[in-house]
Design a protein around this motif. Structure first.
Motif, mmCIF file in Angstrom:
data_model
loop_
_atom_site.group_PDB
_atom_site.id
_atom_site.type_symbol
_atom_site.label_atom_id
_atom_site.label_comp_id
_atom_site.label_asym_id
_atom_site.label_seq_id
_atom_site.Cartn_x
_atom_site.Cartn_y
_atom_site.Cartn_z
ATOM 1 N N LYS A 171 0.817 -1.223 0.000
ATOM 2 C CA LYS A 171 0.000 0.000 0.000
ATOM 3 C C LYS A 171 0.852 1.275 0.000
ATOM 4 N N MET A 172 1.967 1.249 0.731
ATOM 5 C CA MET A 172 2.807 2.452 0.843
ATOM 6 C C MET A 172 3.441 2.856 -0.489
ATOM 7 N N LEU A 173 3.478 1.918 -1.456
ATOM 8 C CA LEU A 173 4.074 2.240 -2.759
ATOM 9 C C LEU A 173 3.171 3.139 -3.605
ATOM 10 N N GLN A 174 1.871 3.133 -3.295
ATOM 11 C CA GLN A 174 0.937 3.911 -4.117
ATOM 12 C C GLN A 174 1.237 5.418 -4.111
ATOM 13 N N PRO A 175 1.297 6.075 -2.923
ATOM 14 C CA PRO A 175 1.614 7.510 -2.933
ATOM 15 C C PRO A 175 3.005 7.812 -3.484
ATOM 16 N N LEU A 176 3.953 6.896 -3.251
ATOM 17 C CA LEU A 176 5.310 7.107 -3.769
ATOM 18 C C LEU A 176 5.329 7.043 -5.293
ATOM 19 N N ALA A 177 4.541 6.124 -5.859
ATOM 20 C CA ALA A 177 4.451 6.010 -7.314
ATOM 21 C C ALA A 177 3.869 7.282 -7.914
ATOM 22 N N ILE A 178 2.834 7.809 -7.272
ATOM 23 C CA ILE A 178 2.184 9.030 -7.767
ATOM 24 C C ILE A 178 3.157 10.211 -7.708
ATOM 25 N N ARG A 179 4.028 10.246 -6.672
ATOM 26 C CA ARG A 179 4.990 11.347 -6.546
ATOM 27 C C ARG A 179 6.080 11.314 -7.603
ATOM 28 N N THR A 180 6.321 10.146 -8.208
ATOM 29 C CA THR A 180 7.327 10.093 -9.279
ATOM 30 C C THR A 180 6.799 10.738 -10.565
ATOM 31 N N MET A 181 5.472 10.881 -10.644
ATOM 32 C CA MET A 181 4.849 11.446 -11.843
ATOM 33 C C MET A 181 5.056 12.953 -11.924
ATOM 34 N N ALA A 182 5.095 13.453 -13.136
ATOM 35 C CA ALA A 182 5.094 14.910 -13.328
ATOM 36 C C ALA A 182 3.717 15.429 -12.931
ATOM 37 N N LYS A 183 3.628 16.712 -12.622
ATOM 38 C CA LYS A 183 2.325 17.283 -12.292
ATOM 39 C C LYS A 183 1.635 17.728 -13.591
ATOM 40 N N ALA A 184 0.346 17.485 -13.669
ATOM 41 C CA ALA A 184 -0.426 17.967 -14.820
ATOM 42 C C ALA A 184 -0.577 19.480 -14.685
ATOM 43 N N ILE A 185 -0.428 20.181 -15.793
ATOM 44 C CA ILE A 185 -0.515 21.656 -15.768
ATOM 45 C C ILE A 185 -1.366 22.175 -16.932
ATOM 46 N N TYR A 186 -1.747 23.449 -16.834
ATOM 47 C CA TYR A 186 -2.412 24.136 -17.938
ATOM 48 C C TYR A 186 -1.360 24.900 -18.736
ATOM 49 N N THR A 187 -1.440 24.813 -20.065
ATOM 50 C CA THR A 187 -0.495 25.549 -20.906
ATOM 51 C C THR A 187 -1.049 25.680 -22.315
ATOM 52 N N THR A 188 -0.550 26.672 -23.049
ATOM 53 C CA THR A 188 -0.959 26.811 -24.455
ATOM 54 C C THR A 188 -0.081 25.954 -25.368
#
Length: 219
Positions: A171-188
């Motif tokens: 279970k503890m791997l779930q938040p760690l996996a999400i933190r390795t991801m880039a953050k979704a952003i708004y951009t043109t």
């Protein structure tokens, strides 16, 4: 019949609602096949299921996480907590929202004539260094991740996240996996949405109505 969008229309409209369902009522009809609009709901669910399957086959990552809700007494006082179960009725709405968002962004991106500035919702690929560190940590816990290509990464992470819901010790791997991801952003500047495996994506149907979504509506 091939689950392909055959016609698109964008404009102002009025919804004449013949029936407003709660998620529970809709789910009941999906499961039993009985009740008003059961046939229509089941047809929609068949399409949503195919959209979801295609999304994951194309490399989308399943970021499923538990949503905790409050249990209230008759006076509205919280008396407990419970984990909200995500069922087909919830996912059905989500998949059609994603389809609408993708269609709007694709329409703008491929529009002929003068370029139209647009607010895309983008998600970059994971940072290689953070991903390697996470893969080493996961390996220590008995989980081997393949991280050589973007497709391998998404497939490995989806498999891992599924395991974290089934095996409490992971279970503890779930938040760690999400933190390795880039953050979704708004951009043109569109670079696609890695987590959803969409080439074009924007927030058009967001129920939160962020200001970026309002801009998309105006455009």
């Amino acid at each position: 019949e091939n689950f392909k969008v055959v016609e698109r229309w964008f404009g102002k409209g009025i919804i004449h609602s013949k029936r407003r369902f709660t998620y529970e009522e809709a789910q009941e009809r999906l499961e039993s096949g009985e009740g008003d609009f059961a046939e229509e709901l089941r047809s929609l669910n068949m399409i949503a299921t195919k959209l979801r399957k295609d999304k994951f086959q194309n490399g989308a990552i399943s970021f499923e996480s538990d949503e905790v809700k409050f249990k209230l007494d008759e006076a509205g006082t919280p008396i407990g907590l419970y984990v909200k179960e995500r069922k087909e009725a919830h996912m059905l709405v989500e998949d059609f929202m994603l389809l609408a968002n993708r269609e709007v962004a694709t329409f703008i991106a491929k529009k002929k004539g003068a370029e139209v500035p647009f607010v895309y919702r983008v998600h970059d690929q994971p940072d290689p260094d953070r991903l390697r560190e996470f893969a080493l940590f996961a390996k220590e816990m008995g989980v081997k991740l393949k991280i050589d290509t973007p497709k391998q990464i998404s497939k490995s992470l989806t498999a891992l996240l599924k395991r974290t819901t089934e095996e409490p010790n992971l279970k503890m791997l779930q938040p760690l996996a999400i933190r390795t991801m880039a953050k979704a952003i708004y951009t043109t500047e569109n670079i696609g949405h890695y987590g959803l495996a969409f080439e074009y994506y924007g927030h058009f149907t967001s129920p939160i109505r962020r200001y970026a979504d309002v801009l998309v509506h105006r455009i």
